[in-house]
Motif scaffolding. Sequence first.
Motif, PDB file in Angstrom:
ATOM      1  N   GLN A   1       0.805  -1.226   0.000  1.00 55.24           N
ATOM      2  CA  GLN A   1       0.000   0.000   0.000  1.00 55.24           C
ATOM      3  C   GLN A   1       0.838   1.276   0.000  1.00 55.24           C
ATOM      4  OE1 GLN A   1      -2.964  -0.072   3.178  1.00 55.24           O
ATOM      5  NE2 GLN A   1      -3.049  -2.304   3.032  1.00 55.24           N
ATOM      6  N   GLY A   2       2.033   1.223   0.577  1.00 58.53           N
ATOM      7  CA  GLY A   2       2.823   2.447   0.691  1.00 58.53           C
ATOM      8  C   GLY A   2       2.016   3.575   1.312  1.00 58.53           C
ATOM      9  N   PRO A   3       1.481   3.364   2.499  1.00 54.25           N
ATOM     10  CA  PRO A   3       0.518   4.331   3.051  1.00 54.25           C
ATOM     11  C   PRO A   3       1.118   5.711   3.286  1.00 54.25           C
ATOM     12  CG  PRO A   3       1.245   2.820   4.751  1.00 54.25           C
ATOM     13  CD  PRO A   3       1.784   2.290   3.459  1.00 54.25           C
ATOM     14  N   LEU A   4       0.264   6.695   3.106  1.00 55.44           N
ATOM     15  CA  LEU A   4       0.638   8.090   3.319  1.00 55.44           C
ATOM     16  C   LEU A   4       0.468   8.428   4.802  1.00 55.44           C
ATOM     17  CD1 LEU A   4       1.301  10.922   2.143  1.00 55.44           C
ATOM     18  CD2 LEU A   4      -1.146  11.181   1.688  1.00 55.44           C
TER      19      LEU A   4
ATOM     20  N   SER B   1       4.963   6.468   2.806  1.00 60.84           N
ATOM     21  CA  SER B   1       5.090   7.756   2.140  1.00 60.84           C
ATOM     22  C   SER B   1       4.841   8.864   3.162  1.00 60.84           C
ATOM     23  CB  SER B   1       4.057   7.814   1.008  1.00 60.84           C
ATOM     24  OG  SER B   1       4.137   9.023   0.308  1.00 60.84           O
ATOM     25  N   PRO B   2       5.824   9.725   3.423  1.00 58.84           N
ATOM     26  CA  PRO B   2       5.674  10.739   4.467  1.00 58.84           C
ATOM     27  C   PRO B   2       5.144  12.060   3.927  1.00 58.84           C
ATOM     28  CG  PRO B   2       7.947  10.681   3.716  1.00 58.84           C
ATOM     29  CD  PRO B   2       7.192   9.669   2.877  1.00 58.84           C
ATOM     30  N   ALA B   3       4.422  12.792   4.761  1.00 57.09           N
ATOM     31  CA  ALA B   3       4.047  14.176   4.457  1.00 57.09           C
ATOM     32  C   ALA B   3       3.938  14.917   5.779  1.00 57.09           C
ATOM     33  CB  ALA B   3       2.733  14.252   3.690  1.00 57.09           C
ATOM     34  N   MET B   4       4.742  15.955   5.937  1.00 58.09           N
ATOM     35  CA  MET B   4       4.866  16.627   7.227  1.00 58.09           C
ATOM     36  C   MET B   4       3.984  17.885   7.287  1.00 58.09           C
ATOM     37  SD  MET B   4       7.185  14.297   7.163  1.00 58.09           S
ATOM     38  CE  MET B   4       8.119  13.262   8.303  1.00 58.09           C
ATOM     39  N   VAL B   5       2.714  17.742   7.001  1.00 57.92           N
ATOM     40  CA  VAL B   5       1.802  18.895   6.994  1.00 57.92           C
ATOM     41  C   VAL B   5       1.409  19.212   8.426  1.00 57.92           C
ATOM     42  CG1 VAL B   5      -0.384  19.788   6.141  1.00 57.92           C
ATOM     43  CG2 VAL B   5       0.975  18.226   4.712  1.00 57.92           C
ATOM     44  N   ASP B   6       1.926  20.304   8.976  1.00 53.13           N
ATOM     45  CA  ASP B   6       1.715  20.564  10.404  1.00 53.13           C
ATOM     46  C   ASP B   6       1.358  22.005  10.714  1.00 53.13           C
ATOM     47  OD1 ASP B   6       4.166  21.768  10.002  1.00 53.13           O
ATOM     48  OD2 ASP B   6       5.107  20.877  11.764  1.00 53.13           O
TER      49      ASP B   6
ATOM     50  N   GLU C   1      -3.569  25.752   9.159  1.00 50.48           N
ATOM     51  CA  GLU C   1      -4.367  26.022   7.968  1.00 50.48           C
ATOM     52  C   GLU C   1      -4.671  24.741   7.185  1.00 50.48           C
ATOM     53  OE1 GLU C   1      -1.640  27.677   8.872  1.00 50.48           O
ATOM     54  OE2 GLU C   1      -2.295  29.759   9.136  1.00 50.48           O
ATOM     55  N   GLU C   2      -3.814  23.749   7.282  1.00 47.73           N
ATOM     56  CA  GLU C   2      -3.926  22.590   6.401  1.00 47.73           C
ATOM     57  C   GLU C   2      -4.026  21.252   7.126  1.00 47.73           C
ATOM     58  OE1 GLU C   2      -1.351  24.249   2.592  1.00 47.73           O
ATOM     59  OE2 GLU C   2      -0.251  23.246   4.201  1.00 47.73           O
TER      60      GLU C   2
ATOM     61  N   GLY D   1      -7.420  19.261   6.935  1.00 47.56           N
ATOM     62  CA  GLY D   1      -7.715  18.854   5.558  1.00 47.56           C
ATOM     63  C   GLY D   1      -6.819  17.725   5.099  1.00 47.56           C
ATOM     64  N   PHE D   2      -5.571  17.775   5.504  1.00 50.19           N
ATOM     65  CA  PHE D   2      -4.664  16.726   5.059  1.00 50.19           C
ATOM     66  C   PHE D   2      -4.929  15.409   5.789  1.00 50.19           C
ATOM     67  CE2 PHE D   2      -0.729  14.469   4.158  1.00 50.19           C
ATOM     68  CZ  PHE D   2      -0.611  14.726   2.801  1.00 50.19           C
TER      69      PHE D   2
ATOM     70  N   ILE E   1      -6.848  13.082   3.882  1.00 46.28           N
ATOM     71  CA  ILE E   1      -6.168  12.443   2.748  1.00 46.28           C
ATOM     72  C   ILE E   1      -5.232  11.338   3.231  1.00 46.28           C
ATOM     73  CG2 ILE E   1      -4.558  12.844   0.835  1.00 46.28           C
ATOM     74  CD1 ILE E   1      -5.479  15.783   0.788  1.00 46.28           C
TER      75      ILE E   1
END
Lengths: 284, 284, 284
Positions: A24-27, A50-55, A58-59, A62-63, A66
């Motif tokens: 899956q390579g999860p986000l 899969s990394p995403a450092m949305v911190d 404002e976002e 919402g992230f 996802i």
Amino acid sequence: MPLIPQQPPSVDTIIAAHAALRAQGPLVQCLTNTVSVNFMANVLLAAGASPAMVDNPEEAAGFAAIAGAVLVNLGTPTDAQVRAMRLAVQAAHSLGRPWVLDPIGAGVLPWRGQVAAELLAQRPTVIRGNAAEIIGLAGLGNSQAKGFDSSSDPADAMPAAITLLKYATCVSASGAIDHVVGKVQNEHGEVSHHLLRIAGGSALLPRITASGCSLGALVAAYAAATGDGFCAAAAAHVHVALAAEYAEPQAQGPGSFLPAFLDGLDRVDASLIRAKAQVESVRL
Amino acid sequence: MPLIPQQPPSVDTIIAAHAALRAQGPLVQCLTNTVSVNFMANVLLAAGASPAMVDNPEEAAGFAAIAGAVLVNLGTPTDAQVRAMRLAVQAAHSLGRPWVLDPIGAGVLPWRGQVAAELLAQRPTVIRGNAAEIIGLAGLGNSQAKGFDSSSDPADAMPAAITLLKYATCVSASGAIDHVVGKVQNEHGEVSHHLLRIAGGSALLPRITASGCSLGALVAAYAAATGDGFCAAAAAHVHVALAAEYAEPQAQGPGSFLPAFLDGLDRVDASLIRAKAQVESVRL
Amino acid sequence: MPLIPQQPPSVDTIIAAHAALRAQGPLVQCLTNTVSVNFMANVLLAAGASPAMVDNPEEAAGFAAIAGAVLVNLGTPTDAQVRAMRLAVQAAHSLGRPWVLDPIGAGVLPWRGQVAAELLAQRPTVIRGNAAEIIGLAGLGNSQAKGFDSSSDPADAMPAAITLLKYATCVSASGAIDHVVGKVQNEHGEVSHHLLRIAGGSALLPRITASGCSLGALVAAYAAATGDGFCAAAAAHVHVALAAEYAEPQAQGPGSFLPAFLDGLDRVDASLIRAKAQVESVRL
């Protein structure tokens, strides 16, 4: 409602979790400390997520809609990041998305301790910390923590960990032998507590910064892949222990351990888990 | 009142400082730039200290009371981090805790220059920078700094460094040959200034980011372990130089120098210091 | 007015750009995400440039007047950093200084999407992203981006990239084969669009975090050294591809690829570019 498994994790379920992670390579959305952020992203990528450092506030919410899972690490909180944490965790909770709490320093520093207490109300899927942090979070007394690197014996954190199961489906305390406690529910709906003792790893792991933080992110990745917090914690701890065992003989010290550990995270596979995982399961 | 030693640091006192660092594993609070934060934590861990990057205004002062020393690095200040710096430094000053100022860019950028000037009033134990930064901080004229990597010859920074001894017990300027100036007080209470020239190191050190920043953190770690800023600066510079000398022959370039340098920090010991330290002491 | 070259970049102009980079060691101001900041600084240093991560609103515009080029990367924006981005980019635009936009996540997250749209009005010299980001920025429809690591085929991003040439002199989309489109102006003032397909690199590049972000910073470094955005993008992509090819055979996995890639950035020289660069040029 978070999934409560019918059995505690075994080597077989850990192998299945690893296969799910790779497929899956999860986000994973990480709201984490500044020390860990680069290494954590590399750990997730090397392990197959899969990394995403949305911190930012404002976002962050919402992230979270996802992402497959959310990690909240209290290492270097700022006012704005704490607002983002609240929003991300509320979103994850209301969407039934797994999230992991790493309560660094919560037992030592009152401001973040208050933040951690608030976040507990949003029911983390897994709480991960070192022994002193788990004790501190549960408020069971002084943790004798020295800074953030302290390692009380994880066995000493077991009463605290069990207390925290009223918030989370699983609590892990890292140390020489990692202790992971979680809930299991039988076909009659009866809930019992189980302890996994996960051995292995390397004495070099605590000599590099953010190894524990990155383990927390990997728990979140496995939770995204499996939906089962107890299995996720077990699989992440085993994955990290085996990667560290791969790295240690190649390392000349903590510096050369770093790239070798990332290589090891990439190399762990079903046969290595089958051959080397050291998992002891105890019904409490 | 900060300790002013009776003798300038020697190889013997540096060896004793290293033993103290390893025995105590001092906790160092780092309020530092975003570029350096991960590497600095790994440098402290490899050298034998314990890092904690608590840099928000809500917790900075409280943590300064727990930490053995405080590092303030002006590389990427934000409004909130500057407030935290003021609070941490006030706490350190009032508690008699050593603290180190790394004034990156203070001579080039007016906003942080003003911050640096304010922080000087809280009497840093040690000021550490490259030659251009020391000149810039002292306001002795244009430093010809190009960005933050400039290396004027440290010898050119000596007048500036001596001027700054009115605030600090020790000032160091890094370069091909590091220059460390500090105060010594004899049994009659007479204070004199001494210069140490510390040679060695590697041409690859300035090819990796945050090597200077991390040196500043290591000065703080040694100051926590010894209480003596002059000795701390000397010991940290020697420790870094020897680690770089260990790393250079193993490196194929700046990338492979990074892990080897961390390994070197771990490997430095009394016999290596005895055999390889290049310290020249001059009374000014 | 940004320079529009008379010819699209060739291997000869890329070699000349590399010589200019090494000779000048240009200072690059990076306003970037927290994940990339350390690695990006090491990438710039290894390649031969000088990094400075000045990204607060108090100093961003002032520093843009000192820097040779500015990079804006939207990976982890905060409210304050966004204010700094606006100020730095306005300063760069009004001073005729090259600047590069890396619109991470702009097509996925509305808040930063709005920021990216605003920044476009300040005419970036180069826009660099992966295919999904370029598509997202151009608003040409859903990019099927999964987090920030997605790689649609860069060929699919060409219509979006060409649309974005109304803002920038060059747009690049990274992927298995990088696609770089830019403007060329003949002696009669007629503007045409050219596409470079740049092959090579390594499958390990997307397995390490911030490799794309750092490529954006290297584009800015080359733009500072040459003044020509199209050539800068081509040279940076070739430099990264060759460094990755140097690193891959030395790596055991993504971890050991990291230091080897930095070594490779240091080693790339005219003869390696001449022998190995894979650049195909097409007039559109």
